[in-house]
Write a protein that holds these residues in place. Sequence first.
Motif, mmCIF file in Angstrom:
data_model
loop_
_atom_site.group_PDB
_atom_site.id
_atom_site.type_symbol
_atom_site.label_atom_id
_atom_site.label_comp_id
_atom_site.label_asym_id
_atom_site.label_seq_id
_atom_site.Cartn_x
_atom_site.Cartn_y
_atom_site.Cartn_z
ATOM 1 N N LYS A 1 -15.022 25.793 -68.686
ATOM 2 C CA LYS A 1 -13.848 25.573 -69.674
ATOM 3 C C LYS A 1 -14.134 24.892 -71.147
ATOM 4 O O LYS A 1 -14.772 24.247 -70.972
ATOM 5 N N ASP B 1 -8.856 32.996 -70.147
ATOM 6 C CA ASP B 1 -7.198 32.892 -70.256
ATOM 7 C C ASP B 1 -7.178 31.683 -71.346
ATOM 8 O O ASP B 1 -7.793 30.816 -71.491
ATOM 9 N N SER C 1 -9.093 27.071 -72.906
ATOM 10 C CA SER C 1 -9.472 28.131 -72.420
ATOM 11 C C SER C 1 -10.460 27.946 -71.199
ATOM 12 O O SER C 1 -11.100 27.173 -71.073
ATOM 13 N N ASN C 2 -10.284 28.945 -70.398
ATOM 14 C CA ASN C 2 -11.065 28.838 -68.917
ATOM 15 C C ASN C 2 -12.317 30.058 -68.890
ATOM 16 O O ASN C 2 -12.344 30.532 -69.973
#
Lengths: 264, 413
Positions: free
Chosen positions: A235, A62, A57-58
């Motif tokens: 992230k 996303d 995941s960022n």
Amino acid sequence: MLRLLPSLSLLLLPLISLPTQADDDPAVARGHEIVTEADNRDKGWINTESTMKMELSNAHGDVSVRQLRTKALEVEGDGDKGLTIFDQPLDVKGTAFLTFSHALEPDDQWIYLPALKRVKRISSRNKSGPFMGSEFAYEDMASFEVEKYDYRYLRDEMLDGIDCFVVESYPRDKNSGYTRLVTWFDKAEYRAQKINYFDRKNAALKTLRFSEFKHYLDQYWRPHRMHMVNHQTGKSTVLTFDEIRFQTGLSDRDFNKNSLKRAK
Amino acid sequence: MSTLPLSPKTLTRLLATSALIATSAPVMAQDMTQLSGSFELELRSFFENPLDPRQHNNTLSIAATPEYYHSWNDEQDALTITPFIRIDQHDAERTHADLREFNWLHVADNWQLRSGIGKVFWGSTESQHLVDIINQTDSLEGVDGEDKLGQPMLHYSYLLDAGDISFFWLPYFRERTFAGVEGRPRTALPVDTDRAQYESGAEQWHQDFALRWSYSFDAVDLGLAHFHGTNREPTLLPNTGNPATATSLIPRYEIIDQTSLDLTSALGDWLWKLEAIHNSGLDAGDYNAAVGGFEYTYVGWLDSDADLGLLMEYHYDSRDQRSTRPFQDDIFAGLRITLNDFQSTEFLAGLIYDRDNHARMGFVEASRRLGSQFKLSAEARLFDNLSSTDPLYGLRDDSFVQLTLEYFFSEQL
């Protein structure tokens, strides 16, 4: 590199007897003692096979998913051997890594590219780079060998209600991306519960939390969930194990370039 | 890691039962059946008008590569079937189908046998694959020579204390594919594959053999091989016997012996690579060729997650200007950037420069995953300053860009 986690828990703990600095420093001796105990408790697993999922995941939310399988073989007197095969993303499906870890020498690593049927050796200094775009570096996934670090006991501390030893580890390999790691071991089972990573400038870089421990063969604890957060980029990566099987009959024959080319 | 009180083997036996109880893990791997593969849509666009008015400036094509895989008997047996088909808008030759794989693999303790149509790669270098000789090149698919036709074979490998040794029996020869009259890029004159000639009276049924020993020790991978059989690379002859009046080229396949060495050595951030061959049996005489160089990887480029790779290789061919290959005194320099991002974005750019005739061939490749099941790739191939004696002279106006969109699928059956 990727021989991942069957022993990640142990891998992440630095330690062994290094008669280098201040042997008479009680904090060094105590740190060594704790990690040696953790390491000894994780010996004799012989081989494992596991399937796992990585969710990347960022900071924008996303998410990207990788699905992989690993086979690992414990090697007496040297680093372990590992075979990692990608199932997802589908464009790299069948891509596989073979790793022979070594305590003090650089690891031997090969990648198999299924479209070309080609096995390529990879540069062995690639330790600090991200593994498949995740927040886990190759060195985070590598086989733990006590000789890879120096260590120092810091303090006792409660971590979310768990009584822990806190030990600091210093990579001996100058190609490591870290100056130091701070690891929380629970006193009851000597399992790594949390690791803080500090980058080459000694700034806080990442935190890894282990959870959902399961007990195998009445001896080996394995976390089924690992959550790595990068404090500098926002992230994170969650690694979950669907299945870990011990002593499945793997042998040296399953860890060579022929078996790498057979990977499916 | 530690010294075990018992040998691993003894322990494995002792613990096999307890492992079953403790984890209820099946010790036998289950049979697996899987259908996977890809579909692709490709657009090629040429910068200049063609040399031959029958050729085109833009070409669309579609291709499919499904793969059926079934393993049984605790993964000691596996069947792989991989057909390939491409349909090209203009080129009747490039519209083609092939069985890339159709083989049964059997794995035993110290040996394995692959029977059927398969694919094998040998070699270490990046800019040319001199040593790789088992499979024929499918030159319709790409100009880098990395696409191969399925090769009928019996491939037996035996594990030694030092590496492994492989025997290949190749009972049937596959002819190289060439672009058709409307195809592009292609040689200035089209190749008439229907009129292929052979040195051997057995033609495609000449029985070819190969032997290879490969060994990894310390940080070195070594391969030594010998091949006896039909040369994968044909000599192209003018159809009228006279280059001035020829309207097409005829491929001629000779029987050769090729001995090869390939080597990779990892030294820190450096990978050193070498491929060398000695080839005998051609009417034009024996020759030696080699390609060697390095790949240097800089991890964490500019304090980012990206890796930067620098590549350099030198090409040698003892035939000099008489060489049938374009690379005989050439230098390759390349740059690889891997972003290590979610979408696995990668770039590779390279230039091959001929020190003799100053020909230049450049390429750029870039790719990025879209979502989880698509991948977009772009490729440019540039041919510049080719002299009339260069084997690539026919490509002098064939610089192009290509866009490819691939869709991947996988189902467990």
